[in-house]
Motif scaffolding. Structure first.
Motif, PDB file in Angstrom:
ATOM      1  N   CYS A  13       0.989  -1.233   0.186  1.00  0.00           N
ATOM      2  CA  CYS A  13      -0.281   0.259  -0.322  1.00  0.00           C
ATOM      3  C   CYS A  13       0.829   1.341   0.045  1.00  0.00           C
ATOM      4  CB  CYS A  13      -0.883   0.006   1.190  1.00  0.00           C
ATOM      5  SG  CYS A  13      -1.127   1.269   1.832  1.00  0.00           S
ATOM      6  N   CYS A  47      -8.574  -1.051  -0.064  1.00  0.00           N
ATOM      7  CA  CYS A  47      -7.651  -1.348   0.875  1.00  0.00           C
ATOM      8  C   CYS A  47      -7.797  -0.600   2.119  1.00  0.00           C
ATOM      9  CB  CYS A  47      -6.283  -0.547   0.429  1.00  0.00           C
ATOM     10  SG  CYS A  47      -5.190  -0.388   1.728  1.00  0.00           S
ATOM     11  N   CYS A  49      -6.366   1.653   4.383  1.00  0.00           N
ATOM     12  CA  CYS A  49      -6.391   3.093   4.331  1.00  0.00           C
ATOM     13  C   CYS A  49      -7.398   4.103   3.322  1.00  0.00           C
ATOM     14  CB  CYS A  49      -4.914   2.949   3.343  1.00  0.00           C
ATOM     15  SG  CYS A  49      -4.939   3.276   1.734  1.00  0.00           S
ATOM     16  N   HIS A  53      -6.143  -0.028  -4.673  1.00  0.00           N
ATOM     17  CA  HIS A  53      -4.865  -0.444  -5.603  1.00  0.00           C
ATOM     18  C   HIS A  53      -4.705  -1.819  -5.794  1.00  0.00           C
ATOM     19  CE1 HIS A  53      -3.570   2.683  -1.984  1.00  0.00           C
ATOM     20  NE2 HIS A  53      -3.238   1.232  -1.221  1.00  0.00           N
TER      21      HIS A  53
HETATM   22 ZN   LIG Z   1      -4.177   1.575   1.337  1.00  0.00          ZN
END
Ligand SMILES: [Zn+2]
Ligand SMILES: [Zn+2]
Length: 199
Positions: A13, A47, A49, A53
């Motif tokens: 990531c 992800c 986050c 991705h």
């Molecule tokens: Zn990420």
């Protein structure tokens, strides 16, 4: 790379360095043309986050690693104890399959019947908190169906929902147009419940 103890795939990531996600966090899976030994899939994953991705996953990691059936480099680097765990998981999976259970399944709409699959047959996924919409290319007839299932149905081998939602629509079989159709149908909530009775 599949982490057998956490039942998660490890990808890189750009924000956090490394991300560990389950199969239901995959969004798009596409077989990379020209790959054979091993066959490799390019994926997009949601992800932790908050972004999506790209990543790569081999056919073995996708279909066999969640069953503990893979002796990949990850497990070979581990201790003897870890290897024993992997073997035990593999034996258990083999026994359950011989006993008539199957790790993954879906309802093929054109054929009007449940079918057994491996995760490499999934090619588009979209998840809410509890549910996952999944587009599956049927290994038997080649047609694409969209099912609405629980996260566990996708993430936990041998967990097959008793009923799944089925979109009453036959989808295009390449990713581009299918992705648009998939999103449109998924949010129109035209799902019809079907029994996923595999016996
Ligand atoms: Zn990420
Ligand atoms: Zn089919």
């Amino acid at each position: 790379m599949y982490d057998a103890l956490r039942s998660r795939y490890t990808f890189s990531c750009p924000a956090t360095g490394e991300s560990h996600v389950r199969l239901s966090s995959f969004r798009v899976l596409e077989r990379l043309p020209g790959t054979a030994h091993p066959v490799v899939y390019s994926v997009r994953f949601a992800c932790t986050c908050g972004d999506e991705h790209p990543g790569l996953v081999s056919h073995d990691e996708l279909d066999y690693a969640p069953l503990g059936l893979q002796e990949g480099s990850f497990l070979n680097l581990m201790t003897a104890q870890m290897d024993a765990v992997a073997r035990e998981l593999g034996d258990l999976a083999a026994r359950r399959i011989q006993g008539g259970e199957w790790p993954w399944s879906f309802f093929c709409y054109p054929e009007e019947r449940p079918r057994l699959v491996f995760p490499s047959a999934f090619f588009l996924l979209s998840a809410s908190r509890d549910d996952v919409g999944v587009a599956v290319r049927c290994p038997a007839c080649g047609a694409v169906s969209v099912n609405l299932v629980s996260r566990a149905h996708v993430d936990v081998p041998f967990h097959n929902d008793a009923h799944v939602g089925v979109v009453e629509h036959v989808f295009a079989d390449d990713v581009g147009p299918a992705l648009e159709e998939f999103r449109a149908e998924l949010y129109s909530a035209r799902f019809d419940a079907r029994r996923l009775d595999l016996q």
